[in-house]
Design a protein around this motif. Structure first.
Motif, short mmCIF file in Angstrom:
data_model
loop_
_atom_site.label_atom_id
_atom_site.label_comp_id
_atom_site.label_asym_id
_atom_site.label_seq_id
_atom_site.Cartn_x
_atom_site.Cartn_y
_atom_site.Cartn_z
N TRP A 16 9.27 -3.75 -0.18
CA TRP A 16 10.16 -2.68 -0.63
C TRP A 16 10.84 -2.03 0.58
CZ3 TRP A 16 12.09 -1.17 -5.15
CH2 TRP A 16 12.73 0.07 -5.20
N GLY A 22 12.05 7.56 -0.86
CA GLY A 22 11.03 7.55 0.19
C GLY A 22 11.39 8.47 1.34
N GLU A 42 -3.06 6.87 -0.55
CA GLU A 42 -1.63 6.59 -0.69
C GLU A 42 -1.46 5.34 -1.53
OE1 GLU A 42 0.49 5.36 2.79
OE2 GLU A 42 2.41 5.49 1.75
N GLY A 46 3.84 0.24 0.80
CA GLY A 46 5.06 -0.45 1.23
C GLY A 46 5.03 -0.76 2.73
N ASN A 49 5.90 3.48 5.80
CA ASN A 49 6.72 4.61 6.25
C ASN A 49 6.03 5.96 6.06
OD1 ASN A 49 7.14 3.73 3.56
ND2 ASN A 49 9.09 4.77 3.37
N HIS A 50 5.30 6.12 4.95
CA HIS A 50 4.58 7.37 4.74
C HIS A 50 3.20 7.34 5.39
CE1 HIS A 50 7.41 7.53 1.12
NE2 HIS A 50 7.89 8.31 2.06
N THR A 65 -2.89 1.71 -0.16
CA THR A 65 -3.02 0.57 -1.07
C THR A 65 -1.70 -0.16 -1.26
OG1 THR A 65 -2.47 1.68 -3.16
CG2 THR A 65 -4.74 1.89 -2.39
N ARG A 71 1.77 -7.84 0.70
CA ARG A 71 2.45 -6.54 0.84
C ARG A 71 1.64 -5.64 1.80
NH1 ARG A 71 5.76 -8.75 -2.22
NH2 ARG A 71 6.38 -9.32 -0.13
N ASP A 95 -4.76 -2.21 -7.78
CA ASP A 95 -3.75 -2.04 -8.83
C ASP A 95 -3.71 -0.55 -9.21
OD1 ASP A 95 -2.03 -2.16 -10.94
OD2 ASP A 95 -3.26 -3.49 -12.17
N TRP A 96 -2.77 0.10 -8.65
CA TRP A 96 -2.53 1.53 -8.88
C TRP A 96 -3.80 2.34 -8.64
CZ3 TRP A 96 1.57 3.14 -7.36
CH2 TRP A 96 2.16 4.34 -7.79
N PRO A 111 6.67 3.08 -8.37
CA PRO A 111 7.73 2.23 -8.91
C PRO A 111 8.30 2.89 -10.16
CG PRO A 111 5.72 0.94 -8.50
CD PRO A 111 5.37 2.38 -8.32
N PHE A 123 3.96 3.87 -14.24
CA PHE A 123 3.20 4.27 -13.04
C PHE A 123 3.16 5.79 -12.88
CE2 PHE A 123 4.34 -0.13 -12.19
CZ PHE A 123 3.12 -0.66 -11.82
C1 SAM Z 1 9.00 2.47 -4.78
S1 SAM Z 1 8.07 1.44 -3.72
C2 SAM Z 1 7.51 2.63 -2.48
C3 SAM Z 1 7.12 2.00 -1.17
C4 SAM Z 1 6.94 2.99 -0.03
N1 SAM Z 1 5.82 3.87 -0.29
C5 SAM Z 1 8.21 3.78 0.14
O1 SAM Z 1 8.25 4.93 -0.29
O2 SAM Z 1 9.19 3.23 0.68
C6 SAM Z 1 6.59 1.18 -4.68
C7 SAM Z 1 5.53 0.36 -3.99
O3 SAM Z 1 4.44 0.18 -4.91
C8 SAM Z 1 3.95 -1.13 -4.81
N2 SAM Z 1 3.33 -1.46 -6.09
C9 SAM Z 1 3.90 -2.01 -7.19
N3 SAM Z 1 3.00 -2.13 -8.18
C10 SAM Z 1 1.84 -1.63 -7.70
C11 SAM Z 1 0.53 -1.50 -8.24
N4 SAM Z 1 0.25 -1.88 -9.49
N5 SAM Z 1 -0.44 -0.95 -7.46
C12 SAM Z 1 -0.16 -0.57 -6.19
N6 SAM Z 1 1.07 -0.67 -5.63
C13 SAM Z 1 2.05 -1.20 -6.37
C14 SAM Z 1 5.16 -1.97 -4.48
O4 SAM Z 1 4.78 -3.19 -3.85
C15 SAM Z 1 5.95 -1.03 -3.58
O5 SAM Z 1 5.66 -1.22 -2.22
#
Ligand code: SAM
Length: 224
Positions: A16, A22, A42, A46, A49-50, A65, A71, A95-96, A111, A123
């Protein structure tokens, strides 16, 4: 691993790329003293960055996570490069909210537009409903969302689930190009009150960073 650069963060195809959402959450993390001395979870870290800001902000310990090992490798790569291998960060594929531990703070940019779920808010909804499982008493939740994801609904849900919601930052941004490529997104946009504004043929969304402290709660004896 072949990597491309997004500012100082390196990523691979499929990671991402940080967006305005972000960046706004990052501004709040830099401006407000929300993390010093805290145990932080967290979700969806991604490119890290955070995570980097959480470490620099003095978090005691961070669990970062991601949904896959690949990833998560990007998160780890950037955090180790920018904060060192000794940074107090644990990397977990999860997973979340399906992970363990109790934290002072849960942070995420969930997301939404590309959530891939029938309920695009999946989410966000899950976060507000279930983050209490990962929070210590009086723990805090911090996340960013678009007006397109229905800000009022998130505020209502936070109140209903024991959080005292506060908006810490807001910023108007033009729609991202990919919004126009998803016909279902365009239809859903019409259903969200205050979801977007249109001026001079251009559409805008409002991004908000929401914070809530979880009020203490003891389930009554009859609870099952
Ligand atoms: C909107 S992006 C944010 C990424 C980063 N934190 C940023 O703000 O740039 C959402 C992130 O959640 C991850 N993601 C998607 N489904 C997920 C899940 N079920 N559990 C954990 N992370 C998930 C994606 O791979 C992605 O990196």
């Amino acid at each position: 691993m072949e990597r491309t650069r997004e500012q100082q963060f390196e990523c691979t195809e499929g990671d991402w790329q940080p967006t305005a959402h972000g960046h706004l959450l990052g501004d709040v993390l830099q401006r407000q003293r929300l993390v010093r001395g805290k145990d932080v979870l967290e979700l969806g870290a991604g490119v890290g960055n955070h995570t980097v800001l959480l470490v620099r902000g003095g978090a005691r310990h961070v669990v970062a996570t991601e949904i896959t090992e690949e990833r998560l490798e990007t998160t780890r790569h950037n955090v180790e490069r920018l904060c060192g291998k000794d940074a107090p960060v644990e990397y977990r594929v999860a997973d979340w909210l399906r992970t363990t531990g109790k934290f002072d703070l849960v942070v995420t940019n969930p997301p939404f537009a590309k959530s891939g779920k029938r309920n695009r808010r999946y989410f966000l909804d899950k976060l507000i409903l279930d983050s209490f499982r990962r929070l210590k008493p009086e723990g805090e939740l911090l996340f960013v969302q678009s007006s397109m994801a229905d800000l009022n609904l998130s505020i209502q849900m936070m109140l209903r689930n024991g959080y005292e919601p506060r908006i810490l930052a807001q910023r108007e941004e033009p729609w991202r190009e990919y919004y126009f490529e998803d016909p279902r997104f365009l239809l859903e946009a019409e259903e969200v009150e205050g979801g977007y504004d249109e001026r001079d043929g251009q559409r805008f969304e409002i991004l908000s960073v929401l914070h809530g402290r979880l009020r203490s709660w003891s389930p009554p004896a009859f609870a099952h």
